[in-house]
Design a protein around this motif. Sequence first.
Motif, PDB file in Angstrom:
ATOM      1  N   PHE A  19     -16.747 -37.016 -48.111  1.00 24.64           N
ATOM      2  CA  PHE A  19     -16.941 -36.148 -49.268  1.00 24.64           C
ATOM      3  C   PHE A  19     -18.360 -36.263 -49.828  1.00 24.64           C
ATOM      4  O   PHE A  19     -18.982 -35.253 -50.173  1.00 24.64           O
ATOM      5  CB  PHE A  19     -15.910 -36.510 -50.354  1.00 24.64           C
ATOM      6  CG  PHE A  19     -14.578 -35.845 -50.158  1.00 24.64           C
ATOM      7  CD1 PHE A  19     -14.284 -34.652 -50.811  1.00 24.64           C
ATOM      8  CD2 PHE A  19     -13.631 -36.413 -49.324  1.00 24.64           C
ATOM      9  CE1 PHE A  19     -13.040 -34.034 -50.637  1.00 24.64           C
ATOM     10  CE2 PHE A  19     -12.395 -35.815 -49.142  1.00 24.64           C
ATOM     11  CZ  PHE A  19     -12.100 -34.620 -49.785  1.00 24.64           C
ATOM     12  N   SER A  34     -14.394 -31.518 -53.852  1.00 18.98           N
ATOM     13  CA  SER A  34     -12.958 -31.777 -54.000  1.00 18.98           C
ATOM     14  C   SER A  34     -12.236 -30.551 -54.554  1.00 18.98           C
ATOM     15  O   SER A  34     -11.120 -30.223 -54.139  1.00 18.98           O
ATOM     16  CB  SER A  34     -12.736 -32.980 -54.933  1.00 18.98           C
ATOM     17  OG  SER A  34     -13.303 -34.153 -54.373  1.00 18.98           O
ATOM     18  N   ARG A  38      -9.229 -28.435 -52.857  1.00 18.27           N
ATOM     19  CA  ARG A  38      -7.971 -28.273 -53.595  1.00 18.27           C
ATOM     20  C   ARG A  38      -7.567 -26.799 -53.678  1.00 18.27           C
ATOM     21  O   ARG A  38      -6.384 -26.449 -53.520  1.00 18.27           O
ATOM     22  CB  ARG A  38      -8.095 -28.880 -54.991  1.00 18.27           C
ATOM     23  CG  ARG A  38      -6.757 -28.875 -55.761  1.00 18.27           C
ATOM     24  CD  ARG A  38      -6.836 -29.733 -57.021  1.00 18.27           C
ATOM     25  NE  ARG A  38      -7.853 -29.254 -57.967  1.00 18.27           N
ATOM     26  CZ  ARG A  38      -9.010 -29.863 -58.190  1.00 18.27           C
ATOM     27  NH1 ARG A  38      -9.313 -30.986 -57.531  1.00 18.27           N
ATOM     28  NH2 ARG A  38      -9.858 -29.369 -59.067  1.00 18.27           N
TER      29      ARG A  38
END
Length: 289
Positions: A19, A34, A38
């Motif tokens: 990440f 993130s 998502r």
Amino acid sequence: MLNPMWLRTFETLADLRHFTRTAERLGLTQAAVSQHIRHLEDQLGPLLIRRPRQLEMTPAGIALLDYCGEVSRASQRLQSRIDETDDERGVISLISPGSIGLMLYPLLLDVQQANPGLVVRHRFAPCNEVLEAVLNNHYELGLVSLKPDDPRLHASLFAEEPLELVIPAGPPIHEWADLERLGFIDHPDGKAMANRLLSRRFPGAPGIRTIAVHGFSNQVGLIVEPVARGLGFTVLPRYARQAFARQDEIQVIECGAPVIDTLWLIHRAEWPLSSRAERVVAQLRARMP
């Protein structure tokens, strides 16, 4: 539709499997990375299994990665079609009547062999279909025998093609009775072409409709075959006769003042030709007999 930015983030994360490095490469915060993942998982379900020091893709994640590749390839194809500055890559599309097509198609293949990035797409069609195909943007280039007056089309003189009286090899013909003995090999434009040409050689003759038809073909490349076999004579454009392989089995009879068809190159007038089409047209013109 999936957000392209989310897809780019996912594709980069699948490559780097990290990440923080993904955020650095894309110039994003780790929180933004993130968030993008998502959003995708809200629509598609779990895409990644997060383990300490390891990311593993789920079957849905593998499928999405394949989809990202398809989107990328489609974008490249679209850009290739839109970008008209590359004259060595892309499709050359030409639709033409049969006779000129028989002459041009081998020349187009020569161009393609010399430029492997080009793809030649050629179709034989009568003039009315040529006009429709170019107007509907199915083909970039077309050839017709009558200059169109449609303002949506640009037309330029491309070539002139005389009609020819073709008979079997052997004794020449001298009078109308010789043609009557031979019989006529017809084709879709055969009688109209024969009347136009034969009136020059045999003024006052009764016309082609008085001569028995000994054969018919709508395939321009096959019209000369029965003539070579001695089954009759025909009248057709020169390029169709020149494309016949066994020239020693036929002969062309002089008919006085030539009957010449003019061939016009057409394309849409509202936008310029692609650079690759301009280049290929210039090469074809230079090689026209």
